[in-house]
Design an enzyme around this catalytic site. Sequence first.
Site, PDB file in Angstrom:
ATOM      1  N   ALA A  38      31.779  44.648  50.430  1.00  0.00           N
ATOM      2  CA  ALA A  38      30.755  43.611  50.499  1.00  0.00           C
ATOM      3  C   ALA A  38      30.765  43.064  51.925  1.00  0.00           C
ATOM      4  O   ALA A  38      31.765  43.190  52.639  1.00  0.00           O
ATOM      5  CB  ALA A  38      31.062  42.507  49.488  1.00  0.00           C
ATOM      6  N   GLY A  67      34.064  46.384  47.737  1.00  0.00           N
ATOM      7  CA  GLY A  67      32.822  46.637  47.023  1.00  0.00           C
ATOM      8  C   GLY A  67      32.340  48.073  47.175  1.00  0.00           C
ATOM      9  O   GLY A  67      31.609  48.579  46.319  1.00  0.00           O
ATOM     10  N   GLU A  95      34.098  49.900  44.581  1.00  0.00           N
ATOM     11  CA  GLU A  95      33.527  49.460  43.297  1.00  0.00           C
ATOM     12  C   GLU A  95      32.153  50.085  43.058  1.00  0.00           C
ATOM     13  O   GLU A  95      31.827  50.482  41.934  1.00  0.00           O
ATOM     14  CB  GLU A  95      33.439  47.928  43.272  1.00  0.00           C
ATOM     15  N   GLU A 107      40.703  43.417  49.015  1.00  0.00           N
ATOM     16  CA  GLU A 107      40.265  42.018  48.944  1.00  0.00           C
ATOM     17  C   GLU A 107      41.422  41.031  49.076  1.00  0.00           C
ATOM     18  O   GLU A 107      41.275  39.940  49.616  1.00  0.00           O
ATOM     19  CB  GLU A 107      39.527  41.760  47.619  1.00  0.00           C
TER      20      GLU A 107
END
Length: 281
Positions: free
Chosen positions: A89, A132, A135, A155
């Site tokens: 992200a 992300g 993911e 993260e």
Amino acid sequence: VLRDGDPLEEPRDPPRPPLASGRYEHILVEKRGEQNNVGFIQLNRPKALNALCDGLMREVGQALDSFEADNNVGAIVITGSDRAFAAGADIKEMQNRTFQECYGGNFLAHWNRVSTVKKPVIAAVNGFALGGGCELAMMCDIIYAGEKAQFGQPEILLGTIPGAGGTQRLTRAVGKSLAMEMVLTGDRVSAQEAKQSGLVSKIFPVDQLVSEAVKCGEKIASNSKLVSAMAKEAVNAAFELTLAEGNRLEKRLFHSTFATEDRKEGMTAFVEKRKANFTDS
Ligand code: HXC
């Protein structure tokens, strides 16, 4: 036991009309394969290693909507660049966000679109698939990796935790010990380790990865789209249901294939020793 109204899938907005590929800012969208039947999405923020900013993920959702509505598309490939599938992200976008904004706006909820697509989706991962990015790959149905791919959930090093399914999908894919190690240390695993642990199904040389993913998409697209969607629904149910519930759903879907022209055609073609001509009906 499944009841009417029990959502296996997250509710979502109605599909948007197809967009011309020229209207995307952060991704490249086209159709590939000899029959133009593989939807192709390339994440395209090279300077930020394809960091998944809000706009990029909204565009991915729109591209998926357009492929979902396109009767000629039977499978979808999502890829990045040789250096990065996606480095996570967008940290710069998240840096100053408050809890109130995240919770109030249900931050990242729209990412779920990737996991609700009915058509099979293949992630072709070269380079970094971090946070992300990892993911996003795990929301896809099949992951192919380039030899130099690296997967990680870093993260924890940013003082946060995975928020788009990393703790859940990674654990289901590779088991508790490796998932814990990756989530708690932020350490990355190589393509080879990812293959060994079941996260990816195949590894290819970097320059062959995308064409191999498209070939897999073409193979899938040559089957009945209707029945492929049922097969995908049944496999995905294995992550949600007990064995008895899952087997029951599978049996009902299996029975349902007998209501299709394509089941009749597939078996007739076998008996007549010819190739099946599926009509997605
Ligand atoms: C924003 C990013 C970024 C990210 C890289 N960049 N990752 N920008 N968000 N996630 C930007 C850098 O700021 C830099 O731009 C440019 O991309 C190149 O990155 P470098 O760090 O200079 O490259 P390199 O030294 O090769 O290192 C590559 C890297 C590193 C190991 C991938 O960039 C890295 O650690 N990135 C962050 C990985 C990460 O923590 N991901 C998880 C994010 S959190 P500028 O302009 O600054 O030079 C997350 C939460 C998920 O994903 C929750 C639910 C989705």
